[in-house]
Motif scaffolding. Structure first.
Motif, PDB file in Angstrom:
ATOM      1  N   ASP A 236      53.088  67.079 -26.755  1.00  0.00           N
ATOM      2  CA  ASP A 236      52.872  66.799 -25.328  1.00  0.00           C
ATOM      3  C   ASP A 236      51.377  66.983 -25.033  1.00  0.00           C
ATOM      4  OD1 ASP A 236      54.745  67.008 -22.477  1.00  0.00           O
ATOM      5  OD2 ASP A 236      52.626  67.509 -22.374  1.00  0.00           O
ATOM      6  N   GLY A 237      50.773  65.969 -24.400  1.00  0.00           N
ATOM      7  CA  GLY A 237      49.323  65.981 -24.222  1.00  0.00           C
ATOM      8  C   GLY A 237      48.817  66.772 -23.034  1.00  0.00           C
ATOM      9  N   ARG A 238      49.691  67.337 -22.220  1.00  0.00           N
ATOM     10  CA  ARG A 238      49.258  68.058 -21.034  1.00  0.00           C
ATOM     11  C   ARG A 238      48.809  69.471 -21.380  1.00  0.00           C
ATOM     12  NH1 ARG A 238      54.711  67.200 -17.704  1.00  0.00           N
ATOM     13  NH2 ARG A 238      55.444  67.487 -19.856  1.00  0.00           N
ATOM     14  N   THR A 239      47.902  70.008 -20.583  1.00  0.00           N
ATOM     15  CA  THR A 239      47.528  71.417 -20.732  1.00  0.00           C
ATOM     16  C   THR A 239      48.650  72.284 -20.191  1.00  0.00           C
ATOM     17  OG1 THR A 239      46.474  71.579 -18.565  1.00  0.00           O
ATOM     18  CG2 THR A 239      45.111  70.804 -20.407  1.00  0.00           C
ATOM     19  N   LYS A 240      48.564  73.575 -20.472  1.00  0.00           N
ATOM     20  CA  LYS A 240      49.602  74.496 -20.004  1.00  0.00           C
ATOM     21  C   LYS A 240      49.665  74.501 -18.481  1.00  0.00           C
ATOM     22  CE  LYS A 240      52.771  77.693 -20.543  1.00  0.00           C
ATOM     23  NZ  LYS A 240      52.566  78.920 -21.320  1.00  0.00           N
ATOM     24  N   ASN A 241      48.511  74.522 -17.818  1.00  0.00           N
ATOM     25  CA  ASN A 241      48.512  74.528 -16.357  1.00  0.00           C
ATOM     26  C   ASN A 241      49.059  73.225 -15.788  1.00  0.00           C
ATOM     27  OD1 ASN A 241      47.698  77.092 -15.641  1.00  0.00           O
ATOM     28  ND2 ASN A 241      45.521  76.610 -15.726  1.00  0.00           N
ATOM     29  N   GLN A 242      48.769  72.110 -16.431  1.00  0.00           N
ATOM     30  CA  GLN A 242      49.322  70.840 -15.966  1.00  0.00           C
ATOM     31  C   GLN A 242      50.843  70.831 -16.088  1.00  0.00           C
ATOM     32  OE1 GLN A 242      47.138  68.175 -18.489  1.00  0.00           O
ATOM     33  NE2 GLN A 242      45.447  67.911 -17.028  1.00  0.00           N
ATOM     34  N   ARG A 243      51.345  71.367 -17.192  1.00  0.00           N
ATOM     35  CA  ARG A 243      52.806  71.440 -17.357  1.00  0.00           C
ATOM     36  C   ARG A 243      53.422  72.376 -16.330  1.00  0.00           C
ATOM     37  NH1 ARG A 243      51.492  72.448 -22.745  1.00  0.00           N
ATOM     38  NH2 ARG A 243      52.661  74.409 -22.691  1.00  0.00           N
ATOM     39  N   ARG A 244      52.732  73.482 -16.039  1.00  0.00           N
ATOM     40  CA  ARG A 244      53.256  74.393 -15.014  1.00  0.00           C
ATOM     41  C   ARG A 244      53.347  73.689 -13.655  1.00  0.00           C
ATOM     42  NH1 ARG A 244      49.428  78.814 -17.105  1.00  0.00           N
ATOM     43  NH2 ARG A 244      50.716  80.131 -18.448  1.00  0.00           N
ATOM     44  N   SER A 245      52.326  72.932 -13.315  1.00  0.00           N
ATOM     45  CA  SER A 245      52.343  72.218 -12.041  1.00  0.00           C
ATOM     46  C   SER A 245      53.519  71.252 -11.978  1.00  0.00           C
ATOM     47  CB  SER A 245      51.022  71.451 -11.862  1.00  0.00           C
ATOM     48  OG  SER A 245      51.053  70.662 -10.689  1.00  0.00           O
ATOM     49  N   ASP A 246      53.741  70.489 -13.051  1.00  0.00           N
ATOM     50  CA  ASP A 246      54.854  69.543 -13.084  1.00  0.00           C
ATOM     51  C   ASP A 246      56.190  70.272 -13.081  1.00  0.00           C
ATOM     52  OD1 ASP A 246      52.900  67.627 -13.196  1.00  0.00           O
ATOM     53  OD2 ASP A 246      53.108  67.251 -15.357  1.00  0.00           O
ATOM     54  N   ALA A 247      56.251  71.411 -13.776  1.00  0.00           N
ATOM     55  CA  ALA A 247      57.500  72.177 -13.824  1.00  0.00           C
ATOM     56  C   ALA A 247      57.829  72.762 -12.453  1.00  0.00           C
ATOM     57  CB  ALA A 247      57.385  73.294 -14.864  1.00  0.00           C
ATOM     58  N   GLU A 248      56.820  73.224 -11.732  1.00  0.00           N
ATOM     59  CA  GLU A 248      57.067  73.764 -10.396  1.00  0.00           C
ATOM     60  C   GLU A 248      57.644  72.685  -9.472  1.00  0.00           C
ATOM     61  OE1 GLU A 248      54.760  76.175  -6.807  1.00  0.00           O
ATOM     62  OE2 GLU A 248      53.609  75.188  -8.391  1.00  0.00           O
ATOM     63  N   PHE A 249      57.082  71.478  -9.543  1.00  0.00           N
ATOM     64  CA  PHE A 249      57.600  70.398  -8.715  1.00  0.00           C
ATOM     65  C   PHE A 249      59.051  70.086  -9.087  1.00  0.00           C
ATOM     66  CE2 PHE A 249      58.431  65.865  -8.042  1.00  0.00           C
ATOM     67  CZ  PHE A 249      58.210  65.779  -6.673  1.00  0.00           C
ATOM     68  N   ALA A 250      59.348  70.056 -10.389  1.00  0.00           N
ATOM     69  CA  ALA A 250      60.711  69.761 -10.836  1.00  0.00           C
ATOM     70  C   ALA A 250      61.701  70.811 -10.332  1.00  0.00           C
ATOM     71  CB  ALA A 250      60.752  69.670 -12.359  1.00  0.00           C
ATOM     72  N   LEU A 251      61.305  72.084 -10.399  1.00  0.00           N
ATOM     73  CA  LEU A 251      62.203  73.147  -9.951  1.00  0.00           C
ATOM     74  C   LEU A 251      62.412  73.114  -8.443  1.00  0.00           C
ATOM     75  CD1 LEU A 251      60.927  76.087 -12.189  1.00  0.00           C
ATOM     76  CD2 LEU A 251      63.145  74.969 -12.336  1.00  0.00           C
ATOM     77  N   LEU A 252      61.345  72.834  -7.695  1.00  0.00           N
ATOM     78  CA  LEU A 252      61.455  72.833  -6.241  1.00  0.00           C
ATOM     79  C   LEU A 252      62.248  71.644  -5.723  1.00  0.00           C
ATOM     80  CD1 LEU A 252      57.842  73.946  -5.216  1.00  0.00           C
ATOM     81  CD2 LEU A 252      59.946  75.273  -4.991  1.00  0.00           C
ATOM     82  N   THR A 253      62.161  70.523  -6.412  1.00  0.00           N
ATOM     83  CA  THR A 253      62.808  69.307  -5.920  1.00  0.00           C
ATOM     84  C   THR A 253      64.117  68.995  -6.624  1.00  0.00           C
ATOM     85  OG1 THR A 253      61.555  67.925  -7.487  1.00  0.00           O
ATOM     86  CG2 THR A 253      60.570  68.326  -5.312  1.00  0.00           C
ATOM     87  N   GLY A 254      64.420  69.741  -7.700  1.00  0.00           N
ATOM     88  CA  GLY A 254      65.627  69.450  -8.453  1.00  0.00           C
ATOM     89  C   GLY A 254      65.511  68.209  -9.310  1.00  0.00           C
ATOM     90  N   SER A 255      64.313  67.725  -9.539  1.00  0.00           N
ATOM     91  CA  SER A 255      64.103  66.548 -10.369  1.00  0.00           C
ATOM     92  C   SER A 255      63.945  66.958 -11.829  1.00  0.00           C
ATOM     93  CB  SER A 255      62.872  65.778  -9.889  1.00  0.00           C
ATOM     94  OG  SER A 255      61.732  66.611  -9.897  1.00  0.00           O
ATOM     95  N   ASP A 256      63.779  65.950 -12.692  1.00  0.00           N
ATOM     96  CA  ASP A 256      63.733  66.212 -14.121  1.00  0.00           C
ATOM     97  C   ASP A 256      62.313  66.501 -14.594  1.00  0.00           C
ATOM     98  OD1 ASP A 256      66.433  65.626 -14.175  1.00  0.00           O
ATOM     99  OD2 ASP A 256      66.046  63.485 -14.453  1.00  0.00           O
TER     100      ASP A 256
END
Length: 531
Positions: A236-256
């Motif tokens: 996966d080409g994202r940095t750890k912080n980028q993945r955290r940002s995407d993961a936070e959005f997924a958890l808050l919105t219930g998306s994948d």
């Protein structure tokens, strides 16, 4: 600077300073200086930075008095004495008016609320950043009758040794709590009442989402975000912080939240949140690389004394990853349905006549391995890694023998006891074990636990001034002892060819023990450490 408009200080005024003002190192000859002289010179320069900050604040105090005091009766909002002073500083130094106002406020607080801490800054005991941290942490005592006592106690502790910002915050919070626990409780209630979520616009089509909540909830939420961010493959080409940002959005919105490696054979495959119900609308499971959020196993360590937990005392506690918390917060956490309470001292442990308790330090089957109780004790006593300045949690560190354990002859090497073990983050542990670095730990004449490190070049660096024993004095009543160890029977072959009497590792450990003994003798008889 002269009063002539537009004049500026000339460079030679500073470039021409004698080496004594530059840490004893002439910049022109720095390349030839011994490494120990360079390091000691840097500490001298730190003291110089502190003194310059002290002078800066003193000047700001005079400027503030010059324009604020004569105009105390002004009812202006923007155009008043304080604004006049801030504007002059801001324009002269090309800073914002807000930055100038912060400088003025800090200067006045140090003079009026924290005069003894202010002198510590002038003497180079603390840095400007540490002084600013103390200003923030002591906002609660402003105008209180005990403020002068807190100021004096903080200054006394500062002069006892070095403090990282983490240790500094814990020390200040501890002292304030013991003077006015009710005020600390009220401050926490006010802080909880102000919890909320905000969005701030940022540049280039981005925004910042901020959530304020209780410390324990924040740590749990972050652990969920971090755990989901790690559920991707190595490509996966994202940095750890980028993945955290995407993961936070997924958890808050219930998306994948999906791995973005782009590889058809990615090993990270899982059902989408919709597919987790069973099948798609056609009745067939659809292939996907979207990851289902999985709650991580996460532990928050909270330390308190038994009397506070039972409501018989109101002493502060400590939350790992946060710091000092008040007694009510401790009891609230204890009532959580997921809380597990584990006493450090096993029930039924007899007490010694002097009020101490003695527990085994190592496993009966392995004198190298600490018991569960000793392992927890070491982490509680230090709170963070024992390396000076490191803020890695003790619970995320390795428990290490300070004086190395002698596996060939356990009775000769460092024992598995509370006095000979401390937590080390993995990088510091590896440096100490496999390089020329050395550390030591002992108790001084006042019973204070002290640590220090020695560089491969022999420079002695003192450790932090405090451990968690200051917050939990009862820790000093617990003793962990090592079992009696008989020297192992010799199994050396009976042959004429010469053999080593000790391995290279054993020889290295013996040299380190000798060096520690020399350093401890210096503490008792010789001059202070060079820092």
């Amino acid at each position: 600077m002269s009063s002539t408009a537009g004049s500026t200080p000339q460079a030679p005024l500073w470039r021409g300073l004698p080496a004594a003002f530059l840490g004893g190192i002439d910049p022109a000859d720095a390349d030839e200086a011994p490494i120990n002289d360079l390091l000691l010179g840097m500490t001298d320069l730190d003291r110089g930075h502190s003194y310059l900050a002290y002078c800066d604040y003193r000047t700001a105090q005079v400027v503030c008095d010059r324009y604020v005091a004569p105009r105390e009766d002004s009812d202006g909002f923007v155009v008043d004495g304080f604004a006049d002073a801030a504007t002059r500083i801001a324009q002269t130094r090309a800073m914002t008016r807000h930055q100038a106002e912060v400088l003025l406020n800090e200067a006045v607080v140090l003079r009026d609320r924290l005069p003894e801490v202010f002198e510590c800054l002038g003497d180079g005991v603390i840095s400007q950043r540490q002084a600013q941290q103390i200003i923030v942490d002591t906002g609660l005592i402003d105008g209180e009758s005990y403020a002068c006592y807190v100021d004096a106690e903080i200054a006394q502790r500062l002069r006892a040794g070095t403090y990282s910002l983490k240790r500094l915050r814990d020390m200040v919070d501890r002292l304030i709590f013991r003077h006015d626990p009710d005020a600390v409780r009220e401050r926490r209630k006010d802080a909880i009442d102000k919890r909320g979520v905000w969005v701030d616009k940022r540049a280039d089509g981005t925004a910042e989402l901020t959530a304020v909540m209780s410390a324990e909830n924040a740590r749990i939420a972050y652990a969920h975000i971090d755990g989901l961010a790690d559920r991707v493959c190595a490509h996966d080409g994202r940095t750890k912080n980028q993945r955290r940002s995407d993961a936070e959005f997924a958890l808050l919105t219930g998306s994948d939240f999906a791995c973005e490696c782009g590889h058809a054979d990615c090993p990270i495959t899982a059902l989408t949140l919709d597919d987790a119900e069973g099948a798609d609308a056609e009745g067939e499971a659809g292939p996907s690389k979207a990851l289902v959020p999985v709650a991580p196993t996460f532990v928050i360590h909270v330390v308190c004394d038994e009397a506070t937990l039972e409501g018989r005392a109101n002493n502060p506690g400590y939350m790992d990853g946060h710091g000092v918390i008040d007694d009510e917060h401790v009891r609230e956490l204890a009532t959580r349905p997921d809380a597990r309470i584990a006493p450090l001292i096993p029930a039924g442990t007899p007490m010694n006549p002097d009020g101490t308790v003695t527990l085994p330090g190592s496993l009966a089957s392995d004198p190298y391995r600490p018991t569960t109780s000793l392992d927890a004790f070491i982490r509680i006593r230090h709170g963070v890694c024992s390396e000076p300045g490191c803020t890695t949690s003790a619970w995320d560190s390795d428990c290490d023998h300070v004086t190395e354990f002698d596996h060939d002859n356990p009775s000769a090497g460092g024992q598995t006891t509370s006095e000979n073990m401390n937590p080390k983050c993995r990088p510091w542990h590896l440096l100490k074990t496999f390089s020329g670095w050395l550390d030591d730990q002992w108790r001084d004449d006042d019973g204070q636990l002290r640590t220090e490190t020695v560089t491969p070049e022999g420079l002695i660096i003192p450790g932090e001034a405090e451990t968690m024993e200051e917050l939990f004095p009862g820790l000093r009543r617990i003793r962990y002892t090592a079992p009696a160890q008989a020297p192992p029977a010799s199994d050396a072959p009976d042959q004429e060819r010469p053999t080593r009497t000790r391995s290279r590792t054993a020889n290295k450990h013996a040299r380190r023990r000798a060096e520690r003994n020399r350093n401890r003798k210096r503490h008792n008889e010789g001059p202070e450490a060079p820092f």
